[in-house]
Motif scaffolding. Structure first.
Motif, PDB file in Angstrom:
ATOM      1  N   GLU A 148       0.824  -1.214   0.000  1.00  0.00           N
ATOM      2  CA  GLU A 148       0.000   0.000   0.000  1.00  0.00           C
ATOM      3  C   GLU A 148       0.854   1.257   0.000  1.00  0.00           C
ATOM      4  OE1 GLU A 148      -2.466  -0.535   3.377  1.00  0.00           O
ATOM      5  OE2 GLU A 148      -4.043  -1.520   2.216  1.00  0.00           O
ATOM      6  N   LEU A 149       1.952   1.188   0.738  1.00  0.00           N
ATOM      7  CA  LEU A 149       2.856   2.332   0.770  1.00  0.00           C
ATOM      8  C   LEU A 149       3.462   2.544  -0.623  1.00  0.00           C
ATOM      9  CD1 LEU A 149       3.948   4.410   2.652  1.00  0.00           C
ATOM     10  CD2 LEU A 149       5.756   2.853   3.295  1.00  0.00           C
ATOM     11  N   ASP A 151       1.953   1.781  -3.339  1.00  0.00           N
ATOM     12  CA  ASP A 151       0.867   2.374  -4.125  1.00  0.00           C
ATOM     13  C   ASP A 151       0.813   3.882  -3.932  1.00  0.00           C
ATOM     14  OD1 ASP A 151       0.127   0.013  -5.177  1.00  0.00           O
ATOM     15  OD2 ASP A 151      -1.794  -0.173  -4.130  1.00  0.00           O
ATOM     16  N   VAL A 152       0.885   4.307  -2.665  1.00  0.00           N
ATOM     17  CA  VAL A 152       0.826   5.740  -2.369  1.00  0.00           C
ATOM     18  C   VAL A 152       1.896   6.473  -3.166  1.00  0.00           C
ATOM     19  CG1 VAL A 152       1.233   7.470  -0.575  1.00  0.00           C
ATOM     20  CG2 VAL A 152      -0.142   5.470  -0.065  1.00  0.00           C
ATOM     21  N   LYS A 166      13.503   6.021  -0.686  1.00  0.00           N
ATOM     22  CA  LYS A 166      12.682   6.610   0.383  1.00  0.00           C
ATOM     23  C   LYS A 166      12.176   5.546   1.346  1.00  0.00           C
ATOM     24  CE  LYS A 166      12.532  10.781  -1.486  1.00  0.00           C
ATOM     25  NZ  LYS A 166      13.459  11.761  -0.959  1.00  0.00           N
ATOM     26  N   VAL A 167      11.900   4.357   0.833  1.00  0.00           N
ATOM     27  CA  VAL A 167      11.269   3.339   1.668  1.00  0.00           C
ATOM     28  C   VAL A 167      12.121   2.077   1.797  1.00  0.00           C
ATOM     29  CG1 VAL A 167       9.218   1.943   2.036  1.00  0.00           C
ATOM     30  CG2 VAL A 167       9.006   4.180   0.961  1.00  0.00           C
ATOM     31  N   PRO A 170      15.818   2.424   3.784  1.00  0.00           N
ATOM     32  CA  PRO A 170      15.662   2.639   5.235  1.00  0.00           C
ATOM     33  C   PRO A 170      15.004   1.450   5.934  1.00  0.00           C
ATOM     34  CG  PRO A 170      14.830   4.539   4.013  1.00  0.00           C
ATOM     35  CD  PRO A 170      15.202   3.511   2.994  1.00  0.00           C
ATOM     36  N   ARG A 171      14.038   0.845   5.254  1.00  0.00           N
ATOM     37  CA  ARG A 171      13.354  -0.312   5.828  1.00  0.00           C
ATOM     38  C   ARG A 171      14.285  -1.502   5.995  1.00  0.00           C
ATOM     39  NH1 ARG A 171       8.613  -2.790   6.622  1.00  0.00           N
ATOM     40  NH2 ARG A 171       9.617  -4.725   6.106  1.00  0.00           N
ATOM     41  N   TRP A 247      14.855   3.423  15.811  1.00  0.00           N
ATOM     42  CA  TRP A 247      13.413   3.434  15.532  1.00  0.00           C
ATOM     43  C   TRP A 247      12.827   2.038  15.454  1.00  0.00           C
ATOM     44  CZ3 TRP A 247      11.883   0.882  11.214  1.00  0.00           C
ATOM     45  CH2 TRP A 247      12.840   0.698  10.218  1.00  0.00           C
ATOM     46  N   ARG A 250      12.400   0.729  18.980  1.00  0.00           N
ATOM     47  CA  ARG A 250      11.371   1.436  19.730  1.00  0.00           C
ATOM     48  C   ARG A 250       9.991   1.166  19.173  1.00  0.00           C
ATOM     49  NH1 ARG A 250      12.427   7.405  21.047  1.00  0.00           N
ATOM     50  NH2 ARG A 250      14.525   7.517  20.203  1.00  0.00           N
ATOM     51  N   SER A 254       6.559  -0.285  21.037  1.00  0.00           N
ATOM     52  CA  SER A 254       5.237   0.336  21.109  1.00  0.00           C
ATOM     53  C   SER A 254       4.182  -0.557  20.464  1.00  0.00           C
ATOM     54  CB  SER A 254       5.253   1.714  20.458  1.00  0.00           C
ATOM     55  OG  SER A 254       5.031   1.607  19.085  1.00  0.00           O
TER      56      SER A 254
ATOM     57  N   LEU B  57      -2.747   3.012 -11.276  1.00  0.00           N
ATOM     58  CA  LEU B  57      -1.808   1.949 -10.935  1.00  0.00           C
ATOM     59  C   LEU B  57      -2.109   0.666 -11.707  1.00  0.00           C
ATOM     60  CD1 LEU B  57      -1.694   2.513  -7.082  1.00  0.00           C
ATOM     61  CD2 LEU B  57       0.056   3.107  -8.739  1.00  0.00           C
ATOM     62  N   MET B  81      -3.693   9.584  -1.518  1.00  0.00           N
ATOM     63  CA  MET B  81      -4.285   8.301  -1.140  1.00  0.00           C
ATOM     64  C   MET B  81      -4.083   8.044   0.340  1.00  0.00           C
ATOM     65  SD  MET B  81      -2.904   5.750  -4.086  1.00  0.00           S
ATOM     66  CE  MET B  81      -4.123   4.501  -4.353  1.00  0.00           C
ATOM     67  N   PHE B  83      -5.113   4.776   3.318  1.00  0.00           N
ATOM     68  CA  PHE B  83      -5.640   3.417   3.450  1.00  0.00           C
ATOM     69  C   PHE B  83      -6.026   3.124   4.898  1.00  0.00           C
ATOM     70  CE2 PHE B  83      -2.869   3.477  -0.190  1.00  0.00           C
ATOM     71  CZ  PHE B  83      -3.540   2.723  -1.125  1.00  0.00           C
ATOM     72  N   ASN B  87       0.275   3.385   7.400  1.00  0.00           N
ATOM     73  CA  ASN B  87       1.501   3.247   6.604  1.00  0.00           C
ATOM     74  C   ASN B  87       2.517   4.353   6.854  1.00  0.00           C
ATOM     75  OD1 ASN B  87       1.123   0.844   5.036  1.00  0.00           O
ATOM     76  ND2 ASN B  87      -0.502   1.947   3.963  1.00  0.00           N
ATOM     77  N   TRP B  91      10.885   5.464  10.652  1.00  0.00           N
ATOM     78  CA  TRP B  91      12.183   6.116  10.873  1.00  0.00           C
ATOM     79  C   TRP B  91      12.096   7.625  10.650  1.00  0.00           C
ATOM     80  CZ3 TRP B  91      11.113   2.509   7.126  1.00  0.00           C
ATOM     81  CH2 TRP B  91      11.008   2.983   5.831  1.00  0.00           C
ATOM     82  N   TRP B 141       5.372   6.089  16.135  1.00  0.00           N
ATOM     83  CA  TRP B 141       4.998   5.097  17.140  1.00  0.00           C
ATOM     84  C   TRP B 141       4.614   5.723  18.475  1.00  0.00           C
ATOM     85  CZ3 TRP B 141      10.299   5.356  15.769  1.00  0.00           C
ATOM     86  CH2 TRP B 141      11.123   5.802  16.782  1.00  0.00           C
TER      87      TRP B 141
END
Lengths: 257, 262
Positions: A148-149, A151-152, A166-167, A170-171, A247, A250, A254, B57, B81, B83, B87, B91, B141
């Motif tokens: 979904e991210l 998709d955004v 960007k994703v 870092p992930r 992060w 942490r 959470s 998409l 968008m 959801f 999301n 970080w 978080w």
């Protein structure tokens, strides 16, 4: 003693307790020293021949670190490539798993044949044994990006490189740093295996040499130093992991709460 | 008047594990500029597929989709968008999560460095309008689920999109938080005047927020009913307790029960 200090001290307490139990067992059961040396004998040997041990420890350490550094560099590149495209992922995976399954001890004779006796086969072995977890972890981190991210970002016109920068990357960082802890201990295994089979220096070489001459106290001393180097480097990379990916730790906390 | 979002006779087939699946069959939907449209329907009717089609998409198997008179051929770059899952990027601080679209979409992208301070101020202001003033420097978080969803709304609106696509954005929240966020969305929409397509399972949500409710059939999905919602704007949550409101929800409920069976 409050629970926090106890938790901080517990690794030391456990280590000391194990050495004490070991020492006591040797005394109480009157163990033959050719079977098992007490830790006191190992430490005495270390102390007596400290120059020798320092030299061989240093060789093993730098050889391992060079092999490990190569593994990190190569692992990052291959991990990014594999994580970039499903086709490459599917194509390379069986090859990589097949390669990883081969015990590295079986390759060392070949490496010695190619590079001669010395540090190079040890560096290569350390490298070969430790790059796999790095590749797998980076690729996993990249592959598990939330669709979904994606998709955004794609709906905004982001290209694959944007999403990666960007994703994806870092992930993948917590996975990467996690894999370093595994890889560094494996790298020591690789170095020592190679040193045992064909080298002029290093703790592995020392273990083989002293073992052949039945100087068991020296063998135990070398083993302890090896374990110490492993723990030390593990701690270094665990610290780096904590520092760079706070992060991740942490947010897990959470999510549980 | 030409529709802002014009979905015309759209069919989408894709290959599933057991043969071809027809997600949408000849679906037609016209949403006016500035309209708040809600799409409801039984689960698995292709509501989410509709979202992916409108944002470019996915390509439809047949039919055309146009936004603002231009046919959609690839990612539309002008839609926001959000959801069910917020999301967030864990970080990044909240404010940097909100700013993410500006790092992607032109013309903001090339100005991002030079106008950073301006963009940040804008993001802070947007956060303030959803009740999150001063939360910019927190990490996601540290926020509750409802607060994260507010941030997600801000992120979807920071680049001032003309079209906002929402896929069950409040489904994971508790009832009170959900109603709170209905009002947040209502106020944002009324202030900024974008067009919304909201996909939802919640008929009360649709009836409270939307100008028109589009009911979809079971798969293969198409629009079987358009229900205009007559209540005057601005609407207060009070309206959800009126008899007329209950009647609309009831009517939609019956319709969906009917299409589920057929």
């Amino acid at each position: 003693m409050n629970p926090r200090t106890l938790e901080k001290l517990s690794p030391w307490l456990f280590t000391i307790a194990i050495f004490l139990a070991w020492e006591l067992a040797c005394i109480v059961f009157k163990v033959n020293t050719s079977v098992l040396q007490p830790p006191s004998a190992a430490f005495a040997a270390m102390f007596k021949l400290w120059r020798v041990f320092l030299y061989h420890s240093w060789v093993t350490l730098w050889v391992t670190m060079v092999g490990f550094a190569l593994a990190v560099g190569f692992g990052i590149i291959l991990g990014l490539v594999v994580g970039w495209s499903r086709a490459i992922y599917r194509g390379l995976y069986p090859v990589m798993i097949g390669f990883n399954t081969i015990p590295k001890v079986a390759i060392v004779p070949l490496l010695i044949l190619w590079f001669g006796i010395g540090e190079v086969p040890a560096i290569v072995t350390a490298f070969l044994i430790s790059f796999f977890p790095i590749v797998v972890n980076i690729a996993t981190g990249l592959a598990t990006t939330e669709p979904e991210l994606e998709d955004v970002l794609r709906a905004l016109g982001a290209g694959k490189l944007d999403i990666m920068l960007k994703v994806g990357i870092p992930r993948a960082l917590p996975y990467f740093f996690g894999s370093l802890k595994i890889a560094i201990t494996l790298a020591f295994v690789g170095t020592v295996v190679s040193e045992t089979l064909g080298a002029n220096a290093g703790l592995g070489y020392l273990i083989a040499l002293e073992g052949a001459s039945f100087r068991m106290a020296n063998v135990y001393a070398a083993l302890l130093l090896l374990a110490f180097e492993g723990v030390l480097m593990y701690a270094v990379f665990a610290g780096i992991e904590q520092h760079f990916t706070k992060w991740a730790f942490r947010s897990q906390m959470s999510a549980a709460g | 008047m030409e529709a802002f979002v014009d979905i015309d006779g759209v069919t989408l087939k894709y290959r599933g594990a057991s043969g071809d699946i027809v997600a949408l069959q000849d679906a037609t939907l016209k949403v006016q500029r500035g309209e708040f449209a809600a799409v409801v329907g039984p689960s698995g009717c292709g509501k989410s597929t509709l979202m992916r089609l409108v944002t470019g998409l996915h390509k439809p198997t047949a039919g055309t989709i146009a936004i603002d008179g231009k046919q959609v051929t690839g990612p539309v770059k002008m839609a926001g968008m959000a959801f069910q899952n917020a999301n967030m990027l864990p970080w990044r601080k909240v404010i940097d999560n909100v700013l993410l679209p500006l790092e992607i979409v032109e013309p903001h992208r090339s100005q991002f460095r030079s106008k950073k301070a301006e963009f940040r101020a804008k993001a802070e202001q947007l956060l303030a309008t959803v009740g999150l003033a001063g939360f910019g420097d927190r990490y996601p978080w540290e926020l509750s689920g409802g607060m994260q969803q507010r941030v997600s709304l801000c992120r979807s609106l920071i680049h001032e999109p003309a079209l906002l696509m929402l896929d069950e954005p409040f489904a994971a929240l508790d009832a009170f938080t959900r109603e709170e966020l209905w009002c947040v969305l209502r106020d944002l929409w009324q202030r900024l005047g974008f067009t919304v397509i909201l996909v939802t399972h919640d008929l009360r949500e649709a009836a409270f927020l939307a100008d028109n409710i589009y009911v979809m059939s079971a798969r293969p999905g198409h629009i079987v009913q358009i229900k205009p919602v007559p209540f005057a704007r601005p609407r207060d949550l009070q309206v959800t307790y009126e008899k007329e409101f209950g009647d609309i929800v009831m009517e939609l409920r019956m319709k969906i029960a009917q299409v589920r069976q057929s």
